[in-house]
Design a protein around this motif. Structure first.
Motif, PDB file in Angstrom:
ATOM      1  N   SER A  88      16.004  -5.746  54.968  1.00  0.00           N
ATOM      2  CA  SER A  88      15.895  -6.427  53.984  1.00  0.00           C
ATOM      3  C   SER A  88      14.690  -7.157  53.978  1.00  0.00           C
ATOM      4  O   SER A  88      14.415  -7.830  55.509  1.00  0.00           O
ATOM      5  CB  SER A  88      17.374  -6.923  53.899  1.00  0.00           C
ATOM      6  N   ALA A  89      14.259  -8.075  52.999  1.00  0.00           N
ATOM      7  CA  ALA A  89      13.597  -8.559  53.110  1.00  0.00           C
ATOM      8  C   ALA A  89      13.604  -9.982  52.393  1.00  0.00           C
ATOM      9  O   ALA A  89      13.708  -9.791  50.415  1.00  0.00           O
ATOM     10  CB  ALA A  89      12.266  -8.527  53.148  1.00  0.00           C
ATOM     11  N   THR A  90      13.304 -10.838  52.413  1.00  0.00           N
ATOM     12  CA  THR A  90      13.438 -12.345  51.171  1.00  0.00           C
ATOM     13  C   THR A  90      12.133 -12.577  50.700  1.00  0.00           C
ATOM     14  O   THR A  90      11.110 -12.767  51.011  1.00  0.00           O
ATOM     15  CB  THR A  90      14.193 -13.405  51.986  1.00  0.00           C
ATOM     16  N   LEU A  91      11.902 -12.420  49.592  1.00  0.00           N
ATOM     17  CA  LEU A  91      11.026 -12.842  48.730  1.00  0.00           C
ATOM     18  C   LEU A  91      10.806 -14.401  47.375  1.00  0.00           C
ATOM     19  O   LEU A  91      11.321 -14.211  47.502  1.00  0.00           O
ATOM     20  CB  LEU A  91      10.575 -11.792  47.858  1.00  0.00           C
ATOM     21  N   CYS A  92       9.578 -14.799  47.726  1.00  0.00           N
ATOM     22  CA  CYS A  92       9.474 -15.865  46.376  1.00  0.00           C
ATOM     23  C   CYS A  92       8.296 -15.814  46.437  1.00  0.00           C
ATOM     24  O   CYS A  92       7.073 -15.670  46.975  1.00  0.00           O
ATOM     25  CB  CYS A  92      10.115 -17.027  47.215  1.00  0.00           C
ATOM     26  N   GLY A  93       8.378 -16.560  45.128  1.00  0.00           N
ATOM     27  CA  GLY A  93       6.665 -16.567  44.333  1.00  0.00           C
ATOM     28  C   GLY A  93       6.907 -17.282  42.759  1.00  0.00           C
ATOM     29  O   GLY A  93       8.228 -16.946  42.283  1.00  0.00           O
ATOM     30  N   ARG A  94       5.762 -17.265  42.281  1.00  0.00           N
ATOM     31  CA  ARG A  94       5.412 -16.947  40.649  1.00  0.00           C
ATOM     32  C   ARG A  94       5.103 -15.812  40.321  1.00  0.00           C
ATOM     33  O   ARG A  94       4.366 -15.032  40.695  1.00  0.00           O
ATOM     34  CB  ARG A  94       5.086 -18.224  39.981  1.00  0.00           C
ATOM     35  N   MET A  95       5.794 -15.339  39.213  1.00  0.00           N
ATOM     36  CA  MET A  95       5.341 -13.649  38.190  1.00  0.00           C
ATOM     37  C   MET A  95       4.662 -13.779  36.902  1.00  0.00           C
ATOM     38  O   MET A  95       5.925 -14.372  36.221  1.00  0.00           O
ATOM     39  CB  MET A  95       6.138 -12.314  38.813  1.00  0.00           C
ATOM     40  N   GLY A  96       4.155 -13.555  36.524  1.00  0.00           N
ATOM     41  CA  GLY A  96       4.312 -12.734  34.593  1.00  0.00           C
ATOM     42  C   GLY A  96       4.586 -11.152  35.036  1.00  0.00           C
ATOM     43  O   GLY A  96       4.192 -10.343  35.152  1.00  0.00           O
ATOM     44  N   LEU A  97       5.207 -11.554  33.672  1.00  0.00           N
ATOM     45  CA  LEU A  97       5.911 -10.102  33.634  1.00  0.00           C
ATOM     46  C   LEU A  97       5.196  -9.284  31.495  1.00  0.00           C
ATOM     47  O   LEU A  97       4.954 -10.520  31.268  1.00  0.00           O
ATOM     48  CB  LEU A  97       7.463 -10.988  33.162  1.00  0.00           C
ATOM     49  N   ALA A  98       6.000  -8.530  32.092  1.00  0.00           N
ATOM     50  CA  ALA A  98       5.294  -7.479  30.685  1.00  0.00           C
ATOM     51  C   ALA A  98       6.181  -6.916  30.237  1.00  0.00           C
ATOM     52  O   ALA A  98       6.287  -5.928  31.138  1.00  0.00           O
ATOM     53  CB  ALA A  98       3.685  -7.534  31.094  1.00  0.00           C
ATOM     54  N   TRP A  99       7.341  -6.700  29.582  1.00  0.00           N
ATOM     55  CA  TRP A  99       8.744  -6.223  29.321  1.00  0.00           C
ATOM     56  C   TRP A  99       7.375  -5.054  28.300  1.00  0.00           C
ATOM     57  O   TRP A  99       6.472  -4.595  27.662  1.00  0.00           O
ATOM     58  CB  TRP A  99       9.258  -6.886  28.344  1.00  0.00           C
ATOM     59  N   GLY A 100       7.980  -3.553  29.242  1.00  0.00           N
ATOM     60  CA  GLY A 100       7.132  -2.752  28.122  1.00  0.00           C
ATOM     61  C   GLY A 100       5.973  -2.371  28.996  1.00  0.00           C
ATOM     62  O   GLY A 100       5.213  -1.092  28.699  1.00  0.00           O
ATOM     63  N   GLY A 101       5.189  -3.211  29.295  1.00  0.00           N
ATOM     64  CA  GLY A 101       4.151  -2.569  30.182  1.00  0.00           C
ATOM     65  C   GLY A 101       2.923  -3.038  29.449  1.00  0.00           C
ATOM     66  O   GLY A 101       1.933  -3.726  30.206  1.00  0.00           O
ATOM     67  N   GLY A 102       2.805  -2.212  28.208  1.00  0.00           N
ATOM     68  CA  GLY A 102       2.137  -3.023  27.277  1.00  0.00           C
ATOM     69  C   GLY A 102       1.018  -1.761  27.712  1.00  0.00           C
ATOM     70  O   GLY A 102       0.681  -0.609  28.155  1.00  0.00           O
ATOM     71  N   PRO A 103      -0.614  -1.849  26.721  1.00  0.00           N
ATOM     72  CA  PRO A 103      -0.955  -0.442  26.830  1.00  0.00           C
ATOM     73  C   PRO A 103      -2.315  -1.037  27.648  1.00  0.00           C
ATOM     74  O   PRO A 103      -3.139   0.527  28.068  1.00  0.00           O
ATOM     75  CB  PRO A 103      -2.363  -1.241  25.438  1.00  0.00           C
ATOM     76  N   GLU A 104      -2.525  -1.686  28.700  1.00  0.00           N
ATOM     77  CA  GLU A 104      -3.177  -1.602  29.617  1.00  0.00           C
ATOM     78  C   GLU A 104      -2.342  -1.175  30.922  1.00  0.00           C
ATOM     79  O   GLU A 104      -2.101  -0.741  32.388  1.00  0.00           O
ATOM     80  CB  GLU A 104      -3.028  -2.857  31.008  1.00  0.00           C
ATOM     81  N   SER A 105      -0.839  -0.370  30.850  1.00  0.00           N
ATOM     82  CA  SER A 105       0.425   0.395  32.147  1.00  0.00           C
ATOM     83  C   SER A 105      -0.213   1.707  31.848  1.00  0.00           C
ATOM     84  O   SER A 105      -0.575   2.105  30.755  1.00  0.00           O
ATOM     85  CB  SER A 105       1.633   0.086  31.425  1.00  0.00           C
ATOM     86  N   ARG A 106      -0.026   2.018  32.922  1.00  0.00           N
ATOM     87  CA  ARG A 106      -0.528   3.623  33.224  1.00  0.00           C
ATOM     88  C   ARG A 106      -0.242   3.940  34.457  1.00  0.00           C
ATOM     89  O   ARG A 106      -0.523   3.005  35.869  1.00  0.00           O
ATOM     90  CB  ARG A 106      -2.677   3.672  33.093  1.00  0.00           C
ATOM     91  N   LEU A 107      -0.292   5.297  34.705  1.00  0.00           N
ATOM     92  CA  LEU A 107       0.310   5.731  36.351  1.00  0.00           C
ATOM     93  C   LEU A 107      -0.105   7.453  36.393  1.00  0.00           C
ATOM     94  O   LEU A 107       0.258   7.981  35.334  1.00  0.00           O
ATOM     95  CB  LEU A 107       1.826   6.098  35.949  1.00  0.00           C
ATOM     96  N   LEU A 108      -1.019   7.588  36.965  1.00  0.00           N
ATOM     97  CA  LEU A 108      -1.508   8.626  37.518  1.00  0.00           C
ATOM     98  C   LEU A 108      -1.217   9.028  38.879  1.00  0.00           C
ATOM     99  O   LEU A 108      -0.785   8.574  40.049  1.00  0.00           O
ATOM    100  CB  LEU A 108      -3.071   8.404  37.397  1.00  0.00           C
ATOM    101  N   LEU A 109      -1.080  10.726  38.827  1.00  0.00           N
ATOM    102  CA  LEU A 109      -0.473  11.461  39.448  1.00  0.00           C
ATOM    103  C   LEU A 109      -1.610  12.392  39.722  1.00  0.00           C
ATOM    104  O   LEU A 109      -1.745  13.247  39.211  1.00  0.00           O
ATOM    105  CB  LEU A 109       0.907  12.089  39.015  1.00  0.00           C
TER     106      LEU A 109
END
Length: 309
Positions: free
Chosen positions: A197-218
């Motif tokens: 396990s690991a404990t993580l903290c910080g501030r993040m920006g979220l995008a629900w559904g990813g948006g048009p910039e989201s891409r996953l290539l295999l």
């Protein structure tokens, strides 16, 4: 197999102490203070997720779908130097009891909720030696990058000169959401199931559904074969960018034998895969993004060439 909670020493008590495990010198705690990271969570076929998990774990479902979690961290300041780490795994809970909706995400420790990592390439030898040899993480050395442009954050993973995968997420205008949580990882090594396990903290920006910039290539490399069995959906549940992660890996690991109803095949990897590794911090050359774009017929955004601010 029974999963039980264990008391861990607070990271603050370890601050300033030293350790040496398998010849790797550590100044405790093992962690980072200012490393950028991206996250993408994709819906997948739950039956495909079940097939790639060991019998001891079950896929956790969101709206009836399994979840593929991708997390890439560009480590800037760790006890073992700088490196990129590209994590891919399935959100899961221990097998044996159905996980009710939502509760395993809210009470992760009580339900043993975590991510079983199928692959975890890193860019340096010392990270493989420590991550695989000490924590049982499925690390291997590979060509990796982490590119943060004005509107997109991206990472590419190549092995043996071939594309394994690339993930792009939108870069939010600002990282406003505070986060602090303990993440649990599972992996298989030496014929055993490992948990850390690991404990993580910080501030993040979220995008629900990813948006048009989201891409996953295999790519076509054999290391991407297990991902292609998941029937990954086109759009992610969410993506996130954390400009500066602060995190600590707990100095505790648990392990259980993998068991089965019939004699299992030999484990794919054993201690021989880490015994001869050294403490090198040199990186392999970064992936050739331009060649990948040409091969796949993709436009090449100029911001991919931008350095991490």
């Amino acid at each position: 197999m029974t999963f039980t909670a264990r008391r861990r020493r607070p990271a603050g008590r370890l601050a300033g102490r030293f350790a040496n495990v398998d010849g790797i010198p550590f100044r405790m705690p093992v962690g980072t203070r200012s490393s950028p990271a991206l996250i993408a969570a994709y819906p997948v076929d739950p039956s495909g997720a079940r097939e790639v998990l060991p019998e001891e774990l079950s896929p956790y479902r969101i709206r009836g779908e399994g979840v593929l979690l991708i997390a890439v961290v560009d480590y800037q300041d760790t006890p073992i130097g700088t490196y990129v780490e590209f994590c891919t795994g399935i959100l899961c809970t221990p097998a044996g009891r159905p996980a009710p909706p939502l509760l395993p995400l809210l009470f992760r420790s009580a339900f043993g909720t975590g991510v079983h990592l199928g692959d975890m390439p890193v860019s340096t030898e010392i990270s493989v030696k420590g991550g695989l040899g000490i924590w049982g993480m499925p690390k291997r050395r590979a060509s990796l990058d982490f590119v943060a442009g004005e509107s997109t954050v991206s990472s590419q993973y190549d092995l043996d000169g071939q594309l394994v995968m690339r993930v792009d997420v939108p870069r939010p205008a600002r990282a406003w959401l505070p986060m602090r949580f303990t993440a649990t990882g599972y992996s298989s090594f030496r014929g055993m199931l490992w948990k850390w396990s690991a404990t993580l903290c910080g501030r993040m920006g979220l995008a629900w559904g990813g948006g048009p910039e989201s891409r996953l290539l295999l790519g076509d490399h054999e290391r991407a074969a297990w991902l292609k069995r998941l029937d990954i959906r086109d759009r992610p549940f969410l993506t996130a960018f954390i400009p500066s992660v602060r995190g600590v890996v707990h100095d505790h690991v648990e392990g259980w034998f993998h068991t089965s109803a019939t004699p299992p095949p030999p484990p794919r990897e054993g201690l021989e895969s880490v015994v001869g590794l050294g403490l090198g911090q040199d990186r392999l050359p970064p992936p050739d993004r331009a060649a990948t774009d040409r091969l796949l017929g993709l436009p090449r955004p100029r911001e991919y060439a931008a350095p991490m601010p």
